[in-house]
Design a protein around this motif. Structure first.
Motif, PDB file in Angstrom:
ATOM      1  N   SER A 148      68.338 -72.696 -34.150  1.00 52.96           N
ATOM      2  CA  SER A 148      69.466 -73.345 -33.481  1.00 52.96           C
ATOM      3  C   SER A 148      70.774 -72.924 -34.144  1.00 52.96           C
ATOM      4  O   SER A 148      70.778 -72.356 -35.234  1.00 52.96           O
ATOM      5  CB  SER A 148      69.325 -74.863 -33.541  1.00 52.96           C
ATOM      6  OG  SER A 148      69.573 -75.338 -34.838  1.00 52.96           O
ATOM      7  N   LEU A 152      73.696 -76.048 -29.852  1.00 54.02           N
ATOM      8  CA  LEU A 152      73.728 -77.516 -29.817  1.00 54.02           C
ATOM      9  C   LEU A 152      74.877 -78.011 -28.954  1.00 54.02           C
ATOM     10  O   LEU A 152      74.730 -78.986 -28.205  1.00 54.02           O
ATOM     11  CB  LEU A 152      73.818 -78.083 -31.234  1.00 54.02           C
ATOM     12  CG  LEU A 152      72.575 -77.857 -32.101  1.00 54.02           C
ATOM     13  CD1 LEU A 152      72.847 -78.289 -33.530  1.00 54.02           C
ATOM     14  CD2 LEU A 152      71.367 -78.588 -31.531  1.00 54.02           C
ATOM     15  N   PRO A 200      63.008 -74.669 -35.717  1.00 59.91           N
ATOM     16  CA  PRO A 200      64.185 -75.428 -36.155  1.00 59.91           C
ATOM     17  C   PRO A 200      65.345 -74.553 -36.612  1.00 59.91           C
ATOM     18  O   PRO A 200      66.504 -74.841 -36.317  1.00 59.91           O
ATOM     19  CB  PRO A 200      63.664 -76.282 -37.304  1.00 59.91           C
ATOM     20  CG  PRO A 200      62.207 -76.396 -37.062  1.00 59.91           C
ATOM     21  CD  PRO A 200      61.794 -75.108 -36.390  1.00 59.91           C
ATOM     22  N   GLU A 207      75.333 -74.012 -33.963  1.00 64.71           N
ATOM     23  CA  GLU A 207      76.326 -74.958 -33.463  1.00 64.71           C
ATOM     24  C   GLU A 207      76.611 -74.694 -31.985  1.00 64.71           C
ATOM     25  O   GLU A 207      76.753 -75.624 -31.202  1.00 64.71           O
ATOM     26  CB  GLU A 207      77.608 -74.855 -34.284  1.00 64.71           C
ATOM     27  CG  GLU A 207      78.622 -75.914 -33.923  1.00 64.71           C
ATOM     28  CD  GLU A 207      79.819 -75.912 -34.855  1.00 64.71           C
ATOM     29  OE1 GLU A 207      80.940 -76.080 -34.340  1.00 64.71           O
ATOM     30  OE2 GLU A 207      79.632 -75.745 -36.067  1.00 64.71           O
ATOM     31  N   PHE A 226      75.722 -83.429 -34.479  1.00 62.99           N
ATOM     32  CA  PHE A 226      74.797 -82.326 -34.245  1.00 62.99           C
ATOM     33  C   PHE A 226      73.521 -82.478 -35.063  1.00 62.99           C
ATOM     34  O   PHE A 226      72.455 -82.050 -34.631  1.00 62.99           O
ATOM     35  CB  PHE A 226      75.455 -80.978 -34.533  1.00 62.99           C
ATOM     36  CG  PHE A 226      76.377 -80.508 -33.436  1.00 62.99           C
ATOM     37  CD1 PHE A 226      76.333 -81.037 -32.161  1.00 62.99           C
ATOM     38  CD2 PHE A 226      77.281 -79.505 -33.684  1.00 62.99           C
ATOM     39  CE1 PHE A 226      77.170 -80.599 -31.149  1.00 62.99           C
ATOM     40  CE2 PHE A 226      78.125 -79.048 -32.679  1.00 62.99           C
ATOM     41  CZ  PHE A 226      78.068 -79.596 -31.412  1.00 62.99           C
ATOM     42  N   THR A 227      73.608 -83.105 -36.223  1.00 67.18           N
ATOM     43  CA  THR A 227      72.397 -83.311 -37.028  1.00 67.18           C
ATOM     44  C   THR A 227      71.422 -84.229 -36.294  1.00 67.18           C
ATOM     45  O   THR A 227      70.212 -83.992 -36.317  1.00 67.18           O
ATOM     46  CB  THR A 227      72.738 -83.892 -38.408  1.00 67.18           C
ATOM     47  OG1 THR A 227      73.530 -85.073 -38.239  1.00 67.18           O
ATOM     48  CG2 THR A 227      73.468 -82.879 -39.266  1.00 67.18           C
ATOM     49  N   HIS A 254      70.027 -82.275 -33.202  1.00 66.82           N
ATOM     50  CA  HIS A 254      69.018 -81.316 -33.662  1.00 66.82           C
ATOM     51  C   HIS A 254      67.683 -82.019 -33.913  1.00 66.82           C
ATOM     52  O   HIS A 254      66.628 -81.568 -33.455  1.00 66.82           O
ATOM     53  CB  HIS A 254      69.529 -80.630 -34.937  1.00 66.82           C
ATOM     54  CG  HIS A 254      68.673 -79.522 -35.425  1.00 66.82           C
ATOM     55  ND1 HIS A 254      67.671 -79.720 -36.352  1.00 66.82           N
ATOM     56  CD2 HIS A 254      68.655 -78.206 -35.115  1.00 66.82           C
ATOM     57  CE1 HIS A 254      67.081 -78.566 -36.601  1.00 66.82           C
ATOM     58  NE2 HIS A 254      67.655 -77.634 -35.860  1.00 66.82           N
ATOM     59  N   ARG A 255      67.727 -83.135 -34.602  1.00 69.36           N
ATOM     60  CA  ARG A 255      66.514 -83.890 -34.912  1.00 69.36           C
ATOM     61  C   ARG A 255      65.847 -84.403 -33.640  1.00 69.36           C
ATOM     62  O   ARG A 255      64.629 -84.300 -33.485  1.00 69.36           O
ATOM     63  CB  ARG A 255      66.837 -85.065 -35.840  1.00 69.36           C
ATOM     64  CG  ARG A 255      65.627 -85.907 -36.220  1.00 69.36           C
ATOM     65  CD  ARG A 255      65.955 -86.945 -37.284  1.00 69.36           C
ATOM     66  NE  ARG A 255      67.227 -87.621 -37.091  1.00 69.36           N
ATOM     67  CZ  ARG A 255      67.416 -88.684 -36.300  1.00 69.36           C
ATOM     68  NH1 ARG A 255      66.403 -89.201 -35.627  1.00 69.36           N
ATOM     69  NH2 ARG A 255      68.604 -89.252 -36.192  1.00 69.36           N
ATOM     70  N   TRP A 291      65.153 -73.386 -27.425  1.00 69.20           N
ATOM     71  CA  TRP A 291      66.592 -73.624 -27.580  1.00 69.20           C
ATOM     72  C   TRP A 291      67.403 -73.164 -26.370  1.00 69.20           C
ATOM     73  O   TRP A 291      68.443 -73.724 -26.075  1.00 69.20           O
ATOM     74  CB  TRP A 291      67.111 -72.944 -28.842  1.00 69.20           C
ATOM     75  CG  TRP A 291      66.590 -73.568 -30.095  1.00 69.20           C
ATOM     76  CD1 TRP A 291      65.713 -73.009 -30.982  1.00 69.20           C
ATOM     77  CD2 TRP A 291      66.881 -74.878 -30.599  1.00 69.20           C
ATOM     78  NE1 TRP A 291      65.440 -73.901 -31.998  1.00 69.20           N
ATOM     79  CE2 TRP A 291      66.153 -75.055 -31.794  1.00 69.20           C
ATOM     80  CE3 TRP A 291      67.686 -75.924 -30.158  1.00 69.20           C
ATOM     81  CZ2 TRP A 291      66.203 -76.221 -32.543  1.00 69.20           C
ATOM     82  CZ3 TRP A 291      67.740 -77.093 -30.912  1.00 69.20           C
ATOM     83  CH2 TRP A 291      67.009 -77.237 -32.086  1.00 69.20           C
TER      84      TRP A 291
END
Length: 64
Positions: free
Chosen positions: A47, A52, A44, A49, A27-28, A31-32, A3
């Motif tokens: 992380s 990201l 996972p 906000e 952001f979803t 992230h993916r 990250w």
């Protein structure tokens, strides 16, 4: 990559998703996409906000 590897993640994301609308990316989805990168080894749940957002800003800079 983890990250904290912001610029490396931005470069890898740009290579994997060259046509992405980075400025309007959720952001979803970001992230993916990071988790799907073959060299990504981060956890996972590590992380946030802020992380990201930093990756998104680096990606925008990379596109310029």
């Amino acid at each position: 990559m983890r990250w904290t590897d912001t610029m490396e993640l931005a470069i890898a994301l740009d290579e994997a998703h060259p046509d992405a609308d980075v400025a309007h990316l959720r952001f979803t989805d970001l992230h993916r996409w990071i988790l799907e990168l073959p060299d990504f080894e981060g956890e996972p749940e590590k992380s946030s906000e802020g992380i990201l957002e930093a990756i998104q800003m680096a990606w925008l800079a990379e596109k310029d």
